[in-house]
Design an enzyme around this catalytic site. Structure first.
Site, short mmCIF file in Angstrom:
data_model
loop_
_atom_site.label_atom_id
_atom_site.label_comp_id
_atom_site.label_asym_id
_atom_site.label_seq_id
_atom_site.Cartn_x
_atom_site.Cartn_y
_atom_site.Cartn_z
NE ARG A 79 -9.50 8.50 3.70
CZ ARG A 79 -9.91 7.15 4.86
NH1 ARG A 79 -8.79 6.16 5.32
NH2 ARG A 79 -10.72 7.96 5.62
CD GLU A 95 -7.25 -0.42 0.84
OE1 GLU A 95 -6.88 1.03 1.91
OE2 GLU A 95 -5.72 -1.37 1.23
CG HIS A 129 -5.29 -1.97 9.06
ND1 HIS A 129 -4.58 -1.62 10.27
CD2 HIS A 129 -5.89 -1.36 8.62
CE1 HIS A 129 -4.94 -0.42 10.16
NE2 HIS A 129 -6.10 0.52 9.33
CB THR A 172 -5.51 3.83 8.81
OG1 THR A 172 -5.47 3.10 7.92
CG2 THR A 172 -5.98 3.50 10.46
CB THR A 173 -9.93 1.20 7.18
OG1 THR A 173 -8.74 1.92 6.06
CG2 THR A 173 -10.66 0.96 6.46
CD GLU A 231 -6.94 -6.18 2.41
OE1 GLU A 231 -7.28 -6.50 1.60
OE2 GLU A 231 -6.55 -5.38 3.75
N GLY A 286 1.36 -1.52 4.51
CA GLY A 286 1.58 -0.39 4.13
C GLY A 286 2.57 0.23 4.83
CG HIS A 287 1.89 2.21 9.23
ND1 HIS A 287 2.76 4.00 9.29
CD2 HIS A 287 3.52 2.09 10.57
CE1 HIS A 287 2.82 4.83 10.15
NE2 HIS A 287 3.33 3.46 11.22
CG ASP A 302 -3.19 4.42 0.42
OD1 ASP A 302 -3.27 4.20 -0.94
OD2 ASP A 302 -4.22 4.10 1.36
CG HIS A 303 1.82 5.98 4.59
ND1 HIS A 303 0.44 6.35 4.56
CD2 HIS A 303 2.21 5.49 5.84
CE1 HIS A 303 -0.10 5.55 6.19
NE2 HIS A 303 1.27 5.09 6.84
NE ARG A 315 -7.60 11.17 5.15
CZ ARG A 315 -8.19 10.96 5.61
NH1 ARG A 315 -6.82 9.90 7.02
NH2 ARG A 315 -9.37 10.81 6.63
CG ASN A 332 -2.05 1.19 1.22
OD1 ASN A 332 -1.51 2.24 0.94
ND2 ASN A 332 -2.78 0.79 1.78
CG HIS A 380 -8.25 3.89 0.70
ND1 HIS A 380 -8.57 3.65 1.98
CD2 HIS A 380 -9.25 4.74 -0.07
CE1 HIS A 380 -9.70 3.90 2.21
NE2 HIS A 380 -10.78 4.37 1.20
N1 PXP Z 1 -5.79 -3.46 3.84
C1 PXP Z 1 -6.66 -2.45 3.83
C2 PXP Z 1 -8.11 -2.88 3.47
C3 PXP Z 1 -6.45 -0.62 4.39
O1 PXP Z 1 -7.30 -0.04 4.71
C4 PXP Z 1 -5.25 -0.59 4.70
C5 PXP Z 1 -4.70 0.74 4.75
O2 PXP Z 1 -4.75 1.74 3.70
C6 PXP Z 1 -4.22 -1.58 4.85
C7 PXP Z 1 -4.60 -2.82 4.40
C8 PXP Z 1 -2.55 -1.46 4.79
O3 PXP Z 1 -2.37 -1.79 6.48
P1 PXP Z 1 -0.86 -0.94 6.70
O4 PXP Z 1 -0.90 0.51 6.59
O5 PXP Z 1 -1.62 -1.32 8.84
O6 PXP Z 1 -0.22 -1.60 6.78
#
Ligand code: PXP
Length: 237
Positions: A45, A70, A191, A100-101, A151, A213-214, A9-10, A49, A7, A43
């Site tokens: 959104r 996403e 997540h 976050t989600t 998921e 992601g993170h 997004d960051h 953002r 992911n 994602h």
């Molecule tokens: N899966 C989904 C559906 C998510 O919404 C996210 C966060 O955007 C992730 C996985 C990845 O989560 P993380 O950034 O905590 O690894």
């Protein structure tokens, strides 16, 4: 062996902090692919953002591995997804004020709303995954919608203290995972997964895809910062 979706997004979050052109998630996606990822996850959104429409459209053209979008069950974003046609859409809940989600999608409580999005995406040829808490009621509801994948939200497991608490959350995930597989859906999870806690989840029976992601972007900052400073120091000198 589970596949890895990264992911990014960051990367876009850092760019949007200055509303500038760098770092570009499109460039990051190419490097993520070089690193061996099986998928790129973004994602889009409602509040834009981090990932922008432009990112999605360019990534659709440039990403060679699986592009996983996403998205919320939102009219405008569903329209965009049907036009751009990612390799997979993952439906997630979305609240404007959340960092976050925060939880899984409540499919059981809004079956018709989710069904509408699923049917539109399927109509455009986009396979659908639903992001769900490891809750058997939600998994049963997902099976009614004919989606390709589920998921499982690993947030509770990730936040649990190592030891009994974490072992209990892992057991809950395993039971939910067995139900997802028994229902004929592909099993995904994600997540809060980190370098420390990923292995027990990656080795759950029939785990097909992990989205992370993170932790990866956080590590990228740490392993890259020394080189970045050295390059700037050379220029300054
Ligand atoms: N899966 C989904 C559906 C998510 O919404 C996210 C966060 O955007 C992730 C996985 C990845 O989560 P993380 O950034 O905590 O690894």
């Amino acid at each position: 062996m589970a596949e890895l979706g990264v992911n990014i997004d960051h990367v876009a979050t850092i760019r949007q902090a200055r509303r500038t052109y760098e770092p570009d998630p499109v460039w990051a996606a190419a490097l993520v692919e070089l690193g061996g990822a099986d998928g790129i996850t973004i994602h889009l959104r409602e509040d834009r953002r981090h990932i922008q429409d432009r990112d999605l459209r360019i990534l659709r053209e440039t990403v060679c591995v699986k592009l996983n979008l996403e998205m919320a069950c939102d009219e405008q974003v569903t329209q965009i997804a049907c036009e751009v046609r990612p390799d997979q859409a993952t439906l997630v809940p979305e609240r404007r004020e959340e960092v976050t989600t925060e939880g899984g999608l409540d499919v059981a409580g809004q079956l018709d709303r989710v069904r509408q999005s699923v049917e539109r995406l399927h109509g455009a040829g986009v396979p659908v995954s639903l992001f769900l808490d490891p809750d058997l009621r939600q998994i049963e509801a997902a099976a009614k919608l004919g989606v390709e994948a589920v998921e499982l939200h690993t947030g509770r497991y990730s936040l649990a203290r190592p030891g009994q608490d974490q072992a209990r959350q892992l057991e809950i995930l395993k039971q939910a995972a067995a139900a997802v597989s028994a229902s004929g859906r592909a099993l995904h999870a994600g997540h809060g997964l980190t370098y420390r806690n990923v292995v027990p989840v990656a080795t759950i029976d029939r785990m097909h895809e992990l989205n992370i992601g993170h932790s990866i972007i956080a590590r990228a900052v740490m392993v890259g910062i020394e080189r970045a400073v050295r390059e700037m120091k050379n220029l300054v000198a």
